[in-house]
Write an enzyme that holds these catalytic residues in place. Structure first.
Site, PDB file in Angstrom:
ATOM      1  N   ARG A 136      -3.721 -10.027   4.897  1.00  0.00           N
ATOM      2  CA  ARG A 136      -4.081 -10.111   3.469  1.00  0.00           C
ATOM      3  C   ARG A 136      -2.894  -9.594   2.670  1.00  0.00           C
ATOM      4  O   ARG A 136      -2.563  -8.409   2.781  1.00  0.00           O
ATOM      5  CB  ARG A 136      -5.335  -9.271   3.219  1.00  0.00           C
ATOM      6  N   LYS A 177       0.821  -1.220   0.000  1.00  0.00           N
ATOM      7  CA  LYS A 177       0.000   0.000   0.000  1.00  0.00           C
ATOM      8  C   LYS A 177       0.850   1.264   0.000  1.00  0.00           C
ATOM      9  O   LYS A 177       2.016   1.259   0.384  1.00  0.00           O
ATOM     10  CB  LYS A 177      -0.995  -0.027   1.161  1.00  0.00           C
TER      11      LYS A 177
HETATM   12  C1  8Y4 Z   1      -0.936  -2.246  -4.835  1.00  0.00           C
HETATM   13  C2  8Y4 Z   1      -2.001  -3.009  -5.174  1.00  0.00           C
HETATM   14  C3  8Y4 Z   1      -1.054  -1.379  -3.769  1.00  0.00           C
HETATM   15  C4  8Y4 Z   1      -3.187  -2.925  -4.463  1.00  0.00           C
HETATM   16  C5  8Y4 Z   1      -2.225  -1.282  -3.071  1.00  0.00           C
HETATM   17  C6  8Y4 Z   1      -3.299  -2.053  -3.403  1.00  0.00           C
HETATM   18  C7  8Y4 Z   1      -8.109  -4.410   1.712  1.00  0.00           C
HETATM   19  C8  8Y4 Z   1      -9.131  -5.214   1.185  1.00  0.00           C
HETATM   20  C9  8Y4 Z   1      -8.180  -4.098  -0.413  1.00  0.00           C
HETATM   21  C10 8Y4 Z   1      -7.887  -4.426   3.107  1.00  0.00           C
HETATM   22  C11 8Y4 Z   1      -9.662  -6.030   3.260  1.00  0.00           C
HETATM   23  C12 8Y4 Z   1      -5.223  -2.809  -2.122  1.00  0.00           C
HETATM   24  C13 8Y4 Z   1     -10.087  -5.634  -1.091  1.00  0.00           C
HETATM   25  C14 8Y4 Z   1      -6.569  -2.304  -1.768  1.00  0.00           C
HETATM   26  N1  8Y4 Z   1      -7.524  -3.730   0.683  1.00  0.00           N
HETATM   27  N2  8Y4 Z   1      -9.904  -6.019   1.945  1.00  0.00           N
HETATM   28  N3  8Y4 Z   1      -9.164  -5.004  -0.159  1.00  0.00           N
HETATM   29  N4  8Y4 Z   1      -8.691  -5.248   3.849  1.00  0.00           N
HETATM   30  N5  8Y4 Z   1     -10.399  -6.801   4.069  1.00  0.00           N
HETATM   31  N6  8Y4 Z   1      -4.470  -1.869  -2.724  1.00  0.00           N
HETATM   32  O1  8Y4 Z   1      -7.038  -3.729   3.663  1.00  0.00           O
HETATM   33  O2  8Y4 Z   1      -4.873  -3.936  -1.938  1.00  0.00           O
HETATM   34  S1  8Y4 Z   1      -7.868  -3.486  -2.018  1.00  0.00           S
END
Ligand code: 8Y4
Length: 277
Positions: free
Chosen positions: A256, A222
Protein backbone atom coordinates in the site's frame (compact mmCIF):
# COMPACT_ATOMS: atom_id res chain seq x y z
CA UNK A 1 -2.43 -17.52 -4.18
CA UNK A 2 -5.51 -15.41 -4.96
CA UNK A 3 -7.50 -12.67 -3.25
CA UNK A 4 -11.23 -13.02 -3.99
CA UNK A 5 -13.08 -9.73 -4.01
CA UNK A 6 -16.49 -8.57 -5.17
CA UNK A 7 -15.67 -8.22 -8.89
CA UNK A 8 -12.08 -9.45 -9.21
CA UNK A 9 -10.10 -12.56 -8.26
CA UNK A 10 -6.71 -10.92 -7.81
CA UNK A 11 -3.69 -13.04 -8.79
CA UNK A 12 -1.11 -12.61 -6.04
CA UNK A 13 1.64 -14.57 -7.81
CA UNK A 14 2.94 -11.12 -8.81
CA UNK A 15 3.23 -8.25 -6.31
CA UNK A 16 0.23 -5.91 -6.35
CA UNK A 17 0.51 -2.16 -5.85
CA UNK A 18 -2.33 -0.58 -3.91
CA UNK A 19 -2.41 3.20 -4.40
CA UNK A 20 -3.52 5.42 -1.52
CA UNK A 21 -6.27 7.99 -2.11
CA UNK A 22 -7.04 10.14 0.91
CA UNK A 23 -10.29 12.11 0.85
CA UNK A 24 -9.85 14.27 3.91
CA UNK A 25 -10.89 17.92 3.78
CA UNK A 26 -8.09 20.22 2.70
CA UNK A 27 -7.94 22.94 5.31
CA UNK A 28 -6.07 25.22 2.88
CA UNK A 29 -8.80 25.03 0.25
CA UNK A 30 -12.07 26.95 0.67
CA UNK A 31 -13.66 25.00 -2.17
CA UNK A 32 -15.63 22.79 0.20
CA UNK A 33 -16.68 19.20 -0.47
CA UNK A 34 -16.99 19.58 -4.22
CA UNK A 35 -13.33 20.55 -4.59
CA UNK A 36 -12.32 17.63 -2.34
CA UNK A 37 -14.33 15.21 -4.51
CA UNK A 38 -12.87 16.55 -7.76
CA UNK A 39 -9.30 16.31 -6.50
CA UNK A 40 -9.87 12.78 -5.13
CA UNK A 41 -11.18 11.68 -8.54
CA UNK A 42 -8.17 13.23 -10.27
CA UNK A 43 -5.91 11.44 -7.79
CA UNK A 44 -7.57 8.09 -8.64
CA UNK A 45 -6.94 8.74 -12.36
CA UNK A 46 -3.32 9.67 -11.70
CA UNK A 47 -2.55 6.59 -9.60
CA UNK A 48 -4.19 4.38 -12.21
CA UNK A 49 -2.06 5.98 -14.96
CA UNK A 50 1.01 5.35 -12.78
CA UNK A 51 0.21 1.63 -12.74
CA UNK A 52 -1.77 1.02 -9.56
CA UNK A 53 -3.35 -2.45 -9.42
CA UNK A 54 -5.81 -1.53 -6.65
CA UNK A 55 -7.11 1.84 -5.37
CA UNK A 56 -7.60 2.30 -1.60
CA UNK A 57 -9.93 5.18 -0.75
CA UNK A 58 -10.26 6.52 2.79
CA UNK A 59 -11.94 9.46 4.52
CA UNK A 60 -10.92 9.03 8.16
CA UNK A 61 -7.43 10.15 9.11
CA UNK A 62 -5.85 7.81 11.65
CA UNK A 63 -3.09 10.29 12.44
CA UNK A 64 -2.63 10.82 16.16
CA UNK A 65 -4.52 13.97 17.16
CA UNK A 66 -6.87 14.06 14.17
CA UNK A 67 -10.56 14.32 14.95
CA UNK A 68 -12.90 11.51 13.91
CA UNK A 69 -15.65 12.44 11.45
CA UNK A 70 -19.17 11.10 12.02
CA UNK A 71 -19.99 8.01 9.98
CA UNK A 72 -22.32 10.09 7.79
CA UNK A 73 -19.59 12.71 7.22
CA UNK A 74 -17.09 9.99 6.39
CA UNK A 75 -19.51 8.47 3.86
CA UNK A 76 -20.22 11.89 2.28
CA UNK A 77 -16.47 12.33 1.81
CA UNK A 78 -15.70 8.97 0.23
CA UNK A 79 -18.84 8.30 -1.82
CA UNK A 80 -17.97 10.46 -4.87
CA UNK A 81 -14.43 9.06 -5.06
CA UNK A 82 -15.70 5.46 -4.71
CA UNK A 83 -18.32 5.99 -7.44
CA UNK A 84 -15.65 7.34 -9.76
CA UNK A 85 -13.07 4.66 -8.91
CA UNK A 86 -15.60 1.89 -9.56
CA UNK A 87 -15.73 2.97 -13.24
CA UNK A 88 -11.97 2.54 -13.76
CA UNK A 89 -11.74 -1.25 -14.14
CA UNK A 90 -9.49 -2.00 -11.16
CA UNK A 91 -10.39 -3.36 -7.71
CA UNK A 92 -11.53 -0.61 -5.35
CA UNK A 93 -10.86 -0.80 -1.62
CA UNK A 94 -12.53 1.32 1.05
CA UNK A 95 -10.35 2.23 4.03
CA UNK A 96 -12.84 2.43 6.89
CA UNK A 97 -13.87 1.07 10.29
CA UNK A 98 -17.42 2.41 10.10
CA UNK A 99 -20.33 -0.07 9.79
CA UNK A 100 -22.34 2.56 7.87
CA UNK A 101 -19.53 3.18 5.40
CA UNK A 102 -18.91 -0.58 4.99
CA UNK A 103 -22.63 -1.19 4.31
CA UNK A 104 -23.00 1.70 1.85
CA UNK A 105 -19.71 0.94 0.08
CA UNK A 106 -20.63 -2.71 -0.42
CA UNK A 107 -24.07 -1.68 -1.71
CA UNK A 108 -22.24 0.49 -4.26
CA UNK A 109 -20.17 -2.52 -5.37
CA UNK A 110 -16.82 -1.82 -3.71
CA UNK A 111 -14.43 -4.78 -3.95
CA UNK A 112 -12.47 -4.70 -0.69
CA UNK A 113 -12.91 -3.51 2.90
CA UNK A 114 -9.58 -2.36 4.40
CA UNK A 115 -10.15 -1.85 8.12
CA UNK A 116 -7.24 -0.85 10.37
CA UNK A 117 -9.46 -1.99 13.28
CA UNK A 118 -9.98 -5.46 11.77
CA UNK A 119 -13.81 -5.24 11.91
CA UNK A 120 -13.80 -4.99 15.70
CA UNK A 121 -16.15 -1.96 15.91
CA UNK A 122 -19.64 -3.04 16.94
CA UNK A 123 -21.60 -3.79 13.76
CA UNK A 124 -18.61 -3.75 11.38
CA UNK A 125 -18.30 -7.52 10.90
CA UNK A 126 -22.10 -7.80 10.62
CA UNK A 127 -22.07 -5.12 7.92
CA UNK A 128 -19.58 -7.21 5.92
CA UNK A 129 -21.33 -10.54 6.48
CA UNK A 130 -24.89 -9.31 5.92
CA UNK A 131 -24.03 -7.37 2.75
CA UNK A 132 -24.67 -10.43 0.61
CA UNK A 133 -21.57 -9.74 -1.52
CA UNK A 134 -18.31 -11.66 -1.27
CA UNK A 135 -16.03 -8.67 -0.84
CA UNK A 136 -12.35 -9.01 -0.02
CA UNK A 137 -11.13 -7.89 3.38
CA UNK A 138 -7.83 -6.78 4.88
CA UNK A 139 -7.38 -7.51 8.59
CA UNK A 140 -4.70 -5.34 10.23
CA UNK A 141 -2.99 -5.48 13.60
CA UNK A 142 -3.03 -2.39 15.80
CA UNK A 143 -2.08 -2.06 19.47
CA UNK A 144 -4.39 0.48 21.13
CA UNK A 145 -6.30 3.25 19.33
CA UNK A 146 -4.89 5.83 16.87
CA UNK A 147 -5.08 8.73 19.35
CA UNK A 148 -2.78 7.05 21.89
CA UNK A 149 -1.17 4.06 20.19
CA UNK A 150 2.30 5.66 19.89
CA UNK A 151 2.51 6.74 23.55
CA UNK A 152 4.08 3.55 24.91
CA UNK A 153 3.91 0.58 22.55
CA UNK A 154 4.99 -2.60 24.36
CA UNK A 155 5.42 -6.24 23.39
CA UNK A 156 7.29 -9.27 24.72
CA UNK A 157 7.57 -10.64 21.16
CA UNK A 158 6.09 -8.38 18.50
CA UNK A 159 6.00 -10.95 15.67
CA UNK A 160 4.39 -13.60 17.88
CA UNK A 161 1.80 -11.18 19.28
CA UNK A 162 0.87 -9.72 15.90
CA UNK A 163 0.58 -13.26 14.54
CA UNK A 164 -1.64 -14.37 17.44
CA UNK A 165 -3.96 -11.38 16.96
CA UNK A 166 -4.30 -11.96 13.21
CA UNK A 167 -4.89 -15.70 13.78
CA UNK A 168 -7.71 -14.84 16.19
CA UNK A 169 -9.36 -12.40 13.76
CA UNK A 170 -9.05 -15.00 11.00
CA UNK A 171 -10.86 -17.52 13.23
CA UNK A 172 -13.64 -15.03 13.99
CA UNK A 173 -14.22 -14.24 10.32
CA UNK A 174 -14.18 -17.91 9.33
CA UNK A 175 -16.81 -18.61 12.01
CA UNK A 176 -19.01 -15.97 10.36
CA UNK A 177 -18.69 -17.72 7.03
CA UNK A 178 -16.11 -15.46 5.39
CA UNK A 179 -14.08 -17.67 3.03
CA UNK A 180 -10.31 -17.72 3.50
CA UNK A 181 -9.72 -16.65 -0.09
CA UNK A 182 -11.41 -13.31 0.68
CA UNK A 183 -8.98 -12.45 3.48
CA UNK A 184 -5.52 -10.89 3.53
CA UNK A 185 -3.53 -10.03 6.66
CA UNK A 186 -1.50 -6.95 7.55
CA UNK A 187 1.12 -6.49 10.32
CA UNK A 188 0.03 -2.86 10.73
CA UNK A 189 3.36 -1.06 10.53
CA UNK A 190 3.31 2.10 12.65
CA UNK A 191 0.11 1.22 14.49
CA UNK A 192 1.14 0.99 18.15
CA UNK A 193 4.76 0.07 17.38
CA UNK A 194 8.14 1.66 18.06
CA UNK A 195 10.73 1.90 15.28
CA UNK A 196 12.43 -1.19 16.76
CA UNK A 197 9.11 -3.08 16.76
CA UNK A 198 8.49 -2.16 13.10
CA UNK A 199 11.98 -3.25 12.04
CA UNK A 200 11.75 -6.45 14.07
CA UNK A 201 8.44 -7.22 12.42
CA UNK A 202 9.86 -6.51 8.95
CA UNK A 203 12.78 -8.86 9.59
CA UNK A 204 10.40 -11.60 10.80
CA UNK A 205 7.51 -10.77 8.45
CA UNK A 206 7.67 -14.17 6.70
CA UNK A 207 6.60 -15.86 9.95
CA UNK A 208 3.16 -14.35 9.41
CA UNK A 209 2.79 -16.26 6.14
CA UNK A 210 2.47 -19.42 8.26
CA UNK A 211 -1.11 -18.24 8.94
CA UNK A 212 -1.81 -19.30 5.37
CA UNK A 213 -3.04 -16.00 3.98
CA UNK A 214 -1.30 -13.34 1.86
CA UNK A 215 0.20 -10.22 3.42
CA UNK A 216 -0.62 -6.61 2.61
CA UNK A 217 1.78 -4.05 4.06
CA UNK A 218 1.91 -0.29 4.40
CA UNK A 219 5.20 1.42 5.17
CA UNK A 220 4.86 4.30 2.70
CA UNK A 221 6.10 7.63 4.15
CA UNK A 222 5.62 6.35 7.69
CA UNK A 223 7.36 7.90 10.66
CA UNK A 224 9.68 4.92 11.23
CA UNK A 225 11.24 5.68 7.80
CA UNK A 226 11.70 9.26 8.97
CA UNK A 227 13.51 8.06 12.08
CA UNK A 228 15.75 5.71 10.12
CA UNK A 229 16.72 8.32 7.49
CA UNK A 230 16.25 11.66 9.24
CA UNK A 231 13.90 12.74 6.43
CA UNK A 232 10.65 14.70 6.85
CA UNK A 233 7.46 13.21 5.40
CA UNK A 234 7.76 15.07 2.06
CA UNK A 235 11.25 13.56 1.45
CA UNK A 236 10.48 9.90 2.03
CA UNK A 237 10.11 8.65 -1.55
CA UNK A 238 13.38 6.68 -1.64
CA UNK A 239 12.94 5.27 1.89
CA UNK A 240 9.37 4.27 0.97
CA UNK A 241 10.38 2.49 -2.23
CA UNK A 242 13.21 0.70 -0.39
CA UNK A 243 10.72 -0.34 2.31
CA UNK A 244 8.19 -1.62 -0.25
CA UNK A 245 10.90 -3.77 -1.89
CA UNK A 246 12.02 -5.01 1.52
CA UNK A 247 8.44 -5.97 2.37
CA UNK A 248 8.07 -7.86 -0.93
CA UNK A 249 11.42 -9.58 -0.31
CA UNK A 250 9.99 -10.58 3.06
CA UNK A 251 6.97 -12.21 1.45
CA UNK A 252 4.37 -9.43 1.09
CA UNK A 253 1.99 -9.85 -1.86
CA UNK A 254 0.41 -6.36 -1.73
CA UNK A 255 2.09 -3.03 -0.95
CA UNK A 256 0.00 0.00 0.00
CA UNK A 257 1.83 3.09 -1.28
CA UNK A 258 1.48 6.80 -2.01
CA UNK A 259 4.15 6.83 -4.74
CA UNK A 260 2.80 4.34 -7.24
CA UNK A 261 4.99 5.20 -10.28
CA UNK A 262 8.26 4.86 -8.36
CA UNK A 263 7.15 1.63 -6.67
CA UNK A 264 6.04 0.10 -9.98
CA UNK A 265 9.42 1.00 -11.56
CA UNK A 266 11.32 -0.58 -8.67
CA UNK A 267 9.26 -3.76 -8.87
CA UNK A 268 9.82 -3.91 -12.67
CA UNK A 269 13.58 -4.10 -12.06
CA UNK A 270 13.09 -6.95 -9.61
CA UNK A 271 10.76 -8.66 -12.05
CA UNK A 272 13.26 -8.28 -14.92
CA UNK A 273 15.95 -9.80 -12.72
CA UNK A 274 13.68 -12.70 -11.84
CA UNK A 275 13.61 -11.81 -8.14
CA UNK A 276 9.79 -11.67 -8.21
CA UNK A 277 7.21 -12.73 -10.78
C1 8Y4 B 1 2.25 10.12 5.77
C2 8Y4 B 1 0.94 9.95 5.45
C3 8Y4 B 1 2.84 9.24 6.66
C4 8Y4 B 1 0.21 8.91 6.00
C5 8Y4 B 1 2.12 8.23 7.21
C6 8Y4 B 1 0.81 8.04 6.89
C7 8Y4 B 1 -2.23 1.29 6.72
C8 8Y4 B 1 -3.58 1.29 6.34
C9 8Y4 B 1 -2.98 3.29 6.95
C10 8Y4 B 1 -1.52 0.06 6.68
C11 8Y4 B 1 -3.54 -0.95 5.87
C12 8Y4 B 1 -0.63 6.08 6.97
C13 8Y4 B 1 -5.40 3.01 6.22
C14 8Y4 B 1 -1.49 5.39 7.95
N1 8Y4 B 1 -1.88 2.55 7.09
N2 8Y4 B 1 -4.23 0.19 5.92
N3 8Y4 B 1 -4.04 2.56 6.49
N4 8Y4 B 1 -2.21 -1.03 6.25
N5 8Y4 B 1 -4.13 -2.08 5.46
N6 8Y4 B 1 0.11 7.05 7.53
O1 8Y4 B 1 -0.35 -0.05 7.03
O2 8Y4 B 1 -0.64 5.83 5.80
S1 8Y4 B 1 -3.11 4.98 7.34
Amino acid sequence: MFWSTTRFRIDLSRPQVMGIVNVTPDSFSDGGQHADAVSAQAHCDQLLAEGADILDIGGESTRPGSSTPSEAQEWARVEPALRHALTLGVPVSVDTSSPLVIRNALDLGVDIVNDVRSLQRPGALEALVQSGVAAGVCLMHMQGEPATMQVAPAYDDVAAEVGAFLAERLTVLRAQGVADERIVLDPGYGFGKTVAHNLDLLRRQRELLALGRPLLVGLSRKSCLGTVTGRPVNQRLVPSVAAALAAVAQGAQVVRVHDVAATVDALKVWQAAGLVR
